[in-house]
Design a protein around this motif. Structure first.
Motif, PDB file in Angstrom:
ATOM      1  N   VAL A 102      49.693  16.950 -39.500  1.00  0.00           N
ATOM      2  CA  VAL A 102      49.571  17.604 -38.188  1.00  0.00           C
ATOM      3  C   VAL A 102      48.382  18.572 -38.176  1.00  0.00           C
ATOM      4  CG1 VAL A 102      51.140  19.572 -38.520  1.00  0.00           C
ATOM      5  CG2 VAL A 102      50.839  18.584 -36.249  1.00  0.00           C
ATOM      6  N   LEU A 103      48.072  19.164 -39.315  1.00  0.00           N
ATOM      7  CA  LEU A 103      46.917  20.066 -39.387  1.00  0.00           C
ATOM      8  C   LEU A 103      45.615  19.277 -39.295  1.00  0.00           C
ATOM      9  CD1 LEU A 103      48.131  22.578 -42.089  1.00  0.00           C
ATOM     10  CD2 LEU A 103      48.145  22.836 -39.611  1.00  0.00           C
ATOM     11  N   MET A 104      45.582  18.090 -39.899  1.00  0.00           N
ATOM     12  CA  MET A 104      44.393  17.249 -39.775  1.00  0.00           C
ATOM     13  C   MET A 104      44.198  16.851 -38.314  1.00  0.00           C
ATOM     14  SD  MET A 104      42.937  17.106 -42.636  1.00  0.00           S
ATOM     15  CE  MET A 104      41.746  15.880 -42.184  1.00  0.00           C
ATOM     16  N   ARG A 105      45.307  16.548 -37.624  1.00  0.00           N
ATOM     17  CA  ARG A 105      45.192  16.179 -36.214  1.00  0.00           C
ATOM     18  C   ARG A 105      44.774  17.377 -35.369  1.00  0.00           C
ATOM     19  NH1 ARG A 105      49.144  12.362 -37.793  1.00  0.00           N
ATOM     20  NH2 ARG A 105      50.911  13.717 -37.444  1.00  0.00           N
ATOM     21  N   ARG A 106      45.308  18.557 -35.672  1.00  0.00           N
ATOM     22  CA  ARG A 106      44.891  19.758 -34.938  1.00  0.00           C
ATOM     23  C   ARG A 106      43.402  20.006 -35.143  1.00  0.00           C
ATOM     24  NH1 ARG A 106      45.971  25.272 -37.468  1.00  0.00           N
ATOM     25  NH2 ARG A 106      44.506  24.243 -38.852  1.00  0.00           N
ATOM     26  N   ASN A 107      42.947  19.912 -36.381  1.00  0.00           N
ATOM     27  CA  ASN A 107      41.539  20.145 -36.689  1.00  0.00           C
ATOM     28  C   ASN A 107      40.650  19.110 -35.990  1.00  0.00           C
ATOM     29  OD1 ASN A 107      42.575  22.143 -38.331  1.00  0.00           O
ATOM     30  ND2 ASN A 107      42.124  21.087 -40.236  1.00  0.00           N
ATOM     31  N   ALA A 108      41.091  17.851 -35.986  1.00  0.00           N
ATOM     32  CA  ALA A 108      40.326  16.799 -35.304  1.00  0.00           C
ATOM     33  C   ALA A 108      40.290  17.057 -33.801  1.00  0.00           C
ATOM     34  CB  ALA A 108      40.942  15.430 -35.597  1.00  0.00           C
ATOM     35  N   PHE A 128      47.350  15.629 -24.589  1.00  0.00           N
ATOM     36  CA  PHE A 128      47.994  16.513 -25.567  1.00  0.00           C
ATOM     37  C   PHE A 128      48.756  17.700 -24.979  1.00  0.00           C
ATOM     38  CE2 PHE A 128      44.995  14.151 -28.097  1.00  0.00           C
ATOM     39  CZ  PHE A 128      45.751  13.858 -29.222  1.00  0.00           C
ATOM     40  N   GLN A 129      48.674  17.931 -23.682  1.00  0.00           N
ATOM     41  CA  GLN A 129      49.321  19.110 -23.113  1.00  0.00           C
ATOM     42  C   GLN A 129      50.838  19.098 -23.308  1.00  0.00           C
ATOM     43  OE1 GLN A 129      48.984  19.569 -18.879  1.00  0.00           O
ATOM     44  NE2 GLN A 129      49.034  17.367 -18.528  1.00  0.00           N
ATOM     45  N   ASN A 130      51.449  17.930 -23.382  1.00  0.00           N
ATOM     46  CA  ASN A 130      52.897  17.826 -23.584  1.00  0.00           C
ATOM     47  C   ASN A 130      53.227  17.061 -24.860  1.00  0.00           C
ATOM     48  OD1 ASN A 130      53.663  19.149 -21.123  1.00  0.00           O
ATOM     49  ND2 ASN A 130      52.952  17.316 -20.050  1.00  0.00           N
ATOM     50  N   HIS A 131      52.371  17.157 -25.832  1.00  0.00           N
ATOM     51  CA  HIS A 131      52.539  16.395 -27.073  1.00  0.00           C
ATOM     52  C   HIS A 131      53.815  16.817 -27.804  1.00  0.00           C
ATOM     53  CE1 HIS A 131      51.516  14.579 -30.961  1.00  0.00           C
ATOM     54  NE2 HIS A 131      50.692  13.808 -30.256  1.00  0.00           N
ATOM     55  N   ARG A 132      54.444  15.836 -28.482  1.00  0.00           N
ATOM     56  CA  ARG A 132      55.682  16.133 -29.228  1.00  0.00           C
ATOM     57  C   ARG A 132      55.457  17.114 -30.373  1.00  0.00           C
ATOM     58  NH1 ARG A 132      53.399  12.242 -31.569  1.00  0.00           N
ATOM     59  NH2 ARG A 132      53.870  11.084 -33.417  1.00  0.00           N
ATOM     60  N   GLU A 133      54.232  17.144 -30.899  1.00  0.00           N
ATOM     61  CA  GLU A 133      53.887  18.133 -31.928  1.00  0.00           C
ATOM     62  C   GLU A 133      53.461  19.399 -31.192  1.00  0.00           C
ATOM     63  OE1 GLU A 133      54.046  18.184 -35.142  1.00  0.00           O
ATOM     64  OE2 GLU A 133      54.271  16.100 -35.747  1.00  0.00           O
ATOM     65  N   SER A 134      54.298  20.415 -31.225  1.00  0.00           N
ATOM     66  CA  SER A 134      54.026  21.631 -30.448  1.00  0.00           C
ATOM     67  C   SER A 134      52.694  22.277 -30.831  1.00  0.00           C
ATOM     68  CB  SER A 134      55.165  22.631 -30.588  1.00  0.00           C
ATOM     69  OG  SER A 134      55.324  23.026 -31.933  1.00  0.00           O
ATOM     70  N   LEU A 135      52.283  22.160 -32.089  1.00  0.00           N
ATOM     71  CA  LEU A 135      51.009  22.750 -32.506  1.00  0.00           C
ATOM     72  C   LEU A 135      49.841  22.116 -31.744  1.00  0.00           C
ATOM     73  CD1 LEU A 135      49.438  24.707 -34.314  1.00  0.00           C
ATOM     74  CD2 LEU A 135      49.407  22.929 -36.064  1.00  0.00           C
TER      75      LEU A 135
END
Length: 146
Positions: A102-108, A128-135
């Motif tokens: 999830v951190l790699m996806r956040r960084n990307a 991504f505004q309503n993505h299942r990953e809250s981060l």
């Protein structure tokens, strides 16, 4: 002066709350000023490259860093499952098990946002505004509010 996050103090210490390498592994929405400077998929090592203490490394000390290879497609990282992401990054330093997908996806997501124009940014926001990953959802909301 070379540090993009202004994370090196006058005394030579590192201010972790500004260090892109440190922040790339933290489970949090990054501060907006940091995200605006974010152009790395996974942290940076500029401080090591410019540090005067690294100019005269003793013989026999390896200067090799983990092999990163060509940057993978950021959109592919954003859409990959955890297994697909591990396979995509296999054989690189980013394929290590201690790096949370999830951190790699956040960084990307931050990288792609910073490299995109208004149309692509609108698409990213909608995706991504309503993505299942809250981060990821919180990150895109913060970026869009900038």
């Amino acid at each position: 002066d070379a540090c993009p996050g202004s994370a090196v103090s006058e005394e030579g210490g590192i201010i972790l709350s500004r260090c892109l390498q440190y922040l790339s592994t933290q489970h949090e929405v990054l501060p907006l000023p940091v995200m605006k400077k974010w152009h790395f998929l996974y942290g940076c090592q500029i401080c090591q490259d410019v540090c005067p203490r690294n100019r005269s490394v003793p013989e026999g000390v390896s200067l090799e860093r983990g092999y990163l290879g060509a940057e993978p497609d950021l959109t592919q990282i954003l859409n990959a499952s955890e297994g697909e992401l591990r396979e995509l990054l296999k054989g690189t330093v980013l394929g290590q098990s201690w790096i949370d997908p999830v951190l790699m996806r956040r960084n990307a997501l931050i990288c792609l946002w910073n490299r995109s124009g208004p149309i692509k940014r609108r698409e990213l926001f909608q995706m991504f505004q309503n993505h299942r990953e809250s981060l990821l959802a919180e990150t895109i909301l913060s970026l869009n509010g900038s």
